[in-house]
Design a protein around this motif. Sequence first.
Motif, PDB file in Angstrom:
ATOM      1  N   GLU A  12       0.583  -1.177   0.209  1.00 61.55           N
ATOM      2  CA  GLU A  12      -0.115  -0.056  -0.022  1.00 61.55           C
ATOM      3  C   GLU A  12       0.886   1.246   0.098  1.00 61.55           C
ATOM      4  N   SER A  13       0.434   2.381  -0.372  1.00 63.43           N
ATOM      5  CA  SER A  13       1.225   3.472  -0.572  1.00 63.43           C
ATOM      6  C   SER A  13       0.766   4.482   0.708  1.00 63.43           C
ATOM      7  N   THR A  14       1.769   5.194   0.768  1.00 62.75           N
ATOM      8  CA  THR A  14       1.612   6.107   2.369  1.00 62.75           C
ATOM      9  C   THR A  14       0.737   7.263   1.910  1.00 62.75           C
ATOM     10  N   ARG A  44      -3.094   5.139   0.520  1.00 62.93           N
ATOM     11  CA  ARG A  44      -3.176   3.927   1.623  1.00 62.93           C
ATOM     12  C   ARG A  44      -4.413   3.193   1.155  1.00 62.93           C
ATOM     13  N   GLY A  45      -4.479   3.037  -0.413  1.00 67.70           N
ATOM     14  CA  GLY A  45      -5.540   2.189  -0.933  1.00 67.70           C
ATOM     15  C   GLY A  45      -5.110   0.811  -0.966  1.00 67.70           C
ATOM     16  N   GLY A  46      -3.996   0.576  -1.298  1.00 66.26           N
ATOM     17  CA  GLY A  46      -3.726  -0.992  -1.407  1.00 66.26           C
ATOM     18  C   GLY A  46      -4.446  -1.759  -2.338  1.00 66.26           C
TER      19      GLY A  46
END
Lengths: 255, 322
Positions: A120-122, A125-127
């Motif tokens: 997931e990205s910071t 935050r979707g992932g």
Amino acid sequence: MKIAVLIKQVPDTADERTLDPETGWLNRDAGDNIVDEINERALEVALQVKDKDKSTEIVVLAMGPDEASKAIRKALSMGADSGVHVLDDSLAGADAVRTAAVLAAALKGIGADVIVAGNESTDGRGGVVPAMVAEHLGLPLVGALSVIELSGGKVSGERQGEAGTLTVSAVLPAVVTVTERTAEARFPNFKGILTAKRKPVNTVSVADLGVQDPAARAVLVAHSPRPARVAGKKILDDGTAGTLLADYLIENRLV
Amino acid sequence: MSTILTLVELTHQGEVSASARGLLAAAASLGTPVAVVATPTPLSEDAISQLGALGATGIYQAVGAEAATVLGTPSVEALAGAVAALAPQAVLAANSVDGREIAARLAVRVGGALLADAVSLRTDGGQIVAEHSVFGGSYAVESTVEGGLAVITIRQGAIEGNAPAATPDVTTVELSGSGAGARIDAVNDAPVTSSRPELRAAKTVVSGGRGLGSKENFVLVEQLADALGAAVGASRAAVDAGFVPQTAQVGQTGVSVSPQLYIALGISGAIQHRAGMQTAKTIVAINKDGDSPIFDVADFGIVGDVFTVVPQLIEALGARAR
Ligand SMILES: Cc1cc2nc3c(=O)[nH]c(=O)nc-3n(C[C@H](O)[C@H](O)[C@H](O)COP(=O)(O)OP(=O)(O)OC[C@H]3O[C@@H](n4cnc5c(N)ncnc54)[C@H](O)[C@@H]3O)c2cc1C
Ligand SMILES: Nc1ncnc2c1ncn2[C@@H]1O[C@H](COP(=O)(O)O)[C@@H](O)[C@H]1O
């Protein structure tokens, strides 16, 4: 083996991150933009394969504005062989479905045996982007690995779930995502930084990829900042702080 | 009323996962909730009545052995089948490790779009609007889907309450049996060690950081948690040092919590930690270093040593209880 690593440039989580008051999109000028830590770990996974087998080729792929080329250079200085940068003004504010469609189209051109991404990205935050990419490409998704083994035409590892771990595997080609429990990324060395300048980066547009816009999209309808927290009472323990805290919790009906 | 599909996850023992309650409650506030599940064997009577009690008016179960051996794909197939059969207005899944991957794949498969990590849902002029809490609660953002099916992942623990109970109609279909996708070779469930409340839903959370110094000392955090009936959380540094399992991590890349009371012990309060807890109603911090950023967000801060303050606190709370 050819490994594609998906890297996303994000605002440094160590800075205050803000939304553009007009569009509600990420404000990219507020602080430093860096390679998301999780993507450096994803690259590290690929680099460790290359350490063992020099014939491994690593291509990093990023979709993002002009500045994302810096993220690609960073990855090249760490040891990736080449980069693909999807750069197109029409992609500003693209949602996950569109991002994934574009990345999948670019990946078709790269033809990797395995695609490694962060779980997931910071910022978002979707992932979700790597799973969508896997679906576009009709590849197995081996997600959320905290331990990964990549060899012999196969990926296997430990998937960190909510209620424990699973041992999972897939035959390549596959899309893999790793968690922050995988190895910490190496720092670029001097030679890496020098050679990165000479490594090829292919910049492509949406038209070059010939990707159609998905019909459905997520749209932002409202956004508003929440008031920041203010500091309350702060006491220095003089030997009674534990008792005072108990009083505070009881008075405020928190226990 | 429009149909709202909810992805029900099963544990490896075949039990309905804890996320089902919130998903069905959210679905019931938008339309008629239908539970969708991929399962190796048909759901037990118990599971069916449990889903009914949680508000499912219908259950769509896709049955096939691969539900236990193939990762995610059977659930994507189950949902895609239910979407084709029931033409829902939206599909809801937990923002869990499994839920979000399944939701993402479904969105592509059925030509929908995805709204990630919603903390609440409402209908506005016939459209579903999701609210998100971004950058650690610094912003509230609302989004909606245009031009296709809305697939929405919901932050675990964010939705309170229950849907009205229902008696579900059960539809059973077979999975295709293709078995394509990543394989589950073994299930290594974490031993159930805790009678403590679940971190995401707990009213009180006690978290420990690197300041606890060792795994042995971390017991202090657990003792205070037990004295308060709280869940145990941790900073990433405490997880990295092996004091606690990763599932306890609160913050940017861990769990986001919004309890009534959050107590931070030996945690500096790095921005990435605060991103996961600063929406707590009341924050208490104990830290030796008076300049720690955790004090910027604490309602009650104690500059002191956790090893003297916390035992005294536990003692004082115990004395009140007697
Ligand atoms: C991309 C990214 C994501 C991240 N995600 C997260 C995340 O999800 N969650 C998270 O927590 N961090 C996260 N971090 C890490 C974060 O930046 C900090 O490193 C981490 O939160 C520090 O943990 P800590 O406060 O326990 O340790 P430290 O910063 O080392 O603080 C320990 C504190 O304990 C105090 N102390 C020591 N002994 C005592 C004592 N006896 N009594 C009282 N106080 C004492 C010290 O004064 C100090 O303030 C992330 C970082 C990055 C780059
Ligand atoms: N714009 C992008 N360019 C390259 N990779 C991306 C992009 N967006 C997401 N990814 C990849 O997908 C992972 C998960 O992102 P997300 O789904 O946004 O949380 C990231 O860690 C990246 O590996």
